[in-house]
Design an enzyme around this catalytic site. Structure first.
Site, PDB file in Angstrom:
ATOM      1  N   PRO A 160     -27.757 -33.278 -47.964  1.00  0.00           N
ATOM      2  CA  PRO A 160     -28.158 -34.681 -48.053  1.00  0.00           C
ATOM      3  C   PRO A 160     -29.674 -34.837 -48.096  1.00  0.00           C
ATOM      4  O   PRO A 160     -30.193 -35.728 -48.777  1.00  0.00           O
ATOM      5  CB  PRO A 160     -27.557 -35.298 -46.787  1.00  0.00           C
ATOM      6  CG  PRO A 160     -26.383 -34.437 -46.473  1.00  0.00           C
ATOM      7  CD  PRO A 160     -26.809 -33.052 -46.847  1.00  0.00           C
ATOM      8  N   TYR A 161     -30.387 -33.982 -47.359  1.00  0.00           N
ATOM      9  CA  TYR A 161     -31.853 -34.008 -47.423  1.00  0.00           C
ATOM     10  C   TYR A 161     -32.329 -33.829 -48.854  1.00  0.00           C
ATOM     11  O   TYR A 161     -33.154 -34.605 -49.365  1.00  0.00           O
ATOM     12  CB  TYR A 161     -32.437 -32.912 -46.532  1.00  0.00           C
ATOM     13  CG  TYR A 161     -33.905 -32.640 -46.788  1.00  0.00           C
ATOM     14  CD1 TYR A 161     -34.877 -33.527 -46.351  1.00  0.00           C
ATOM     15  CD2 TYR A 161     -34.315 -31.492 -47.482  1.00  0.00           C
ATOM     16  CE1 TYR A 161     -36.223 -33.296 -46.591  1.00  0.00           C
ATOM     17  CE2 TYR A 161     -35.653 -31.252 -47.724  1.00  0.00           C
ATOM     18  CZ  TYR A 161     -36.599 -32.152 -47.282  1.00  0.00           C
ATOM     19  OH  TYR A 161     -37.929 -31.923 -47.540  1.00  0.00           O
ATOM     20  N   GLY A 162     -31.810 -32.817 -49.543  1.00  0.00           N
ATOM     21  CA  GLY A 162     -32.210 -32.569 -50.921  1.00  0.00           C
ATOM     22  C   GLY A 162     -31.875 -33.732 -51.832  1.00  0.00           C
ATOM     23  O   GLY A 162     -32.636 -34.061 -52.753  1.00  0.00           O
ATOM     24  N   THR A 172     -31.863 -36.913 -51.006  1.00  0.00           N
ATOM     25  CA  THR A 172     -32.837 -37.995 -50.809  1.00  0.00           C
ATOM     26  C   THR A 172     -34.198 -37.652 -51.407  1.00  0.00           C
ATOM     27  O   THR A 172     -34.883 -38.530 -51.938  1.00  0.00           O
ATOM     28  CB  THR A 172     -32.999 -38.330 -49.314  1.00  0.00           C
ATOM     29  OG1 THR A 172     -33.472 -37.192 -48.584  1.00  0.00           O
ATOM     30  CG2 THR A 172     -31.682 -38.798 -48.716  1.00  0.00           C
ATOM     31  N   LYS A 173     -34.589 -36.385 -51.350  1.00  0.00           N
ATOM     32  CA  LYS A 173     -35.871 -35.996 -51.961  1.00  0.00           C
ATOM     33  C   LYS A 173     -35.806 -36.153 -53.477  1.00  0.00           C
ATOM     34  O   LYS A 173     -36.775 -36.595 -54.114  1.00  0.00           O
ATOM     35  CB  LYS A 173     -36.226 -34.558 -51.586  1.00  0.00           C
ATOM     36  CG  LYS A 173     -36.503 -34.333 -50.109  1.00  0.00           C
ATOM     37  CD  LYS A 173     -37.650 -35.179 -49.584  1.00  0.00           C
ATOM     38  CE  LYS A 173     -39.004 -34.688 -50.050  1.00  0.00           C
ATOM     39  NZ  LYS A 173     -40.114 -35.465 -49.429  1.00  0.00           N
TER      40      LYS A 173
END
Length: 318
Positions: free
Chosen positions: A148-150, A152-153
């Protein structure tokens, strides 16, 4: 020039601010001082920036009066965001949406109203690639984040490209490949490694340690930001910023053992969802367009971080 740095109290943001201040630029920095890692570290970073040319605002980008703050700003360096692959799953995802996507959109909207903005430099991540289709990975290769981090980036990066195409905002997105160096966040691998080496503590490795990473020294990351700000490039450009190390975590540990001249106590545990097996970026594009190339070899950079750790972690607590 007047520079605006988001996430100025963080690892890259504070290192970038120090470089810009040393070169005579005026720096306005904003940071909400979130507690993702020790706030004392962020405050120490800010203390190191004390200068007549530095102004600090403690505020969240999502509530700050960005229209006012960006008045007269020449370059925006958007370093702020919620980091961490492992914490981005589950209920914490809402934090990533707010800090990484919504905050970027608000900042881009404010940039639209600044008619004199020369560049908007966004700190993206190699996490957008996930397990890439090939190595070294090119900017044109299909992104497929594994966390999920990737996601959003990548979404924030797409926003930068959209605002460049539709409104002419001079954005440049830099895809960082595993940044390390003195004052790195305490949750990051290299800081955990060097702290354990200094204190004789156990090092925990997620997975087998055979995963391969492209590590990039923080001074090289800062240099890429400076060049992105000052060297002409097409609006909406995206560049890999990679150190070219392509080394396994186990080999990093072997190198650290040589540098520290101490045996390392290493424990291996299960891998974590979202961690990719390999990263490695081509830097042909950034070399050609911006004239940037990594200059700090991994052994030299790791040695610098270890020497910093010998002082920073000498006491029982940081």
């Amino acid at each position: 020039m007047r520079m605006f740095i988001t996430g100025v109290a963080g690892f890259v943001g504070s290192t970038l601010a120090k470089r810009l201040l040393a070169e005579g630029h005026e720096v306005v920095g904003i940071d909400c001082l979130s507690d993702y890692y020790e706030i004392e570290i962020k405050r120490a970073n800010l203390e190191s920036l004390e200068s007549p040319g530095f102004t600090f605002i403690e505020e969240d980008l999502n509530v700050a009066d960005l229209d006012h703050l960006l008045e007269g700003i020449d370059v925006v360096f958007h370093q702020a965001g919620q980091p961490g692959v492992r914490k981005s799953w589950g209920s914490d995802f809402s934090i990533y949406l707010s800090a990484n996507i919504e905050a970027t959109q608000k900042l881009l909207e404010a940039a639209r109203k600044n008619g004199g903005l020369k560049r908007f430099v966004y700190a993206s991540s190699s996490s957008v690639y996930g397990n890439a289709e090939r190595y070294p990975t090119l900017e044109m290769d299909r992104p497929r984040p594994m966390s999920p981090y990737g996601v959003t980036k990548l979404a924030a990066e797409h926003l930068c490209s959209l605002y460049a195409e539709n409104f002419g905002i001079p954005t440049v997105s830099l895809r960082y490949f595993t940044v390390y160096g003195p004052r790195q966040r305490t949750d990051m691998a290299f800081t955990r490694f060097v702290r354990a080496a200094v204190r004789g503590e156990q090092i925990t490795i997620f997975g087998t340690g055979e995963q391969i990473r492209d590590f990039t020294f923080v001074d090289d990351i800062v240099e890429a930001n400076v060049k992105a700000a000052l060297v002409d490039s097409p609006k909406g450009s995206v560049f890999n910023v990679a150190g070219g190390s392509n080394i396994s975590v186990n080999n990093v540990l072997a190198l650290l053992g040589t540098i520290s001249e101490k045996p390392l106590d290493v424990k291996y545990i299960d891998g974590v969802a979202g961690d990719v097996f390999r990263t490695g970026g081509s830097t042909d594009s950034i070399e050609e367009v911006l004239g940037w190339k990594a200059s700090v070899p991994l052994e030299e950079g790791l040695r610098r971080q270890y020497e910093w750790a010998r002082v920073a972690f000498a006491a029982p607590v940081l």
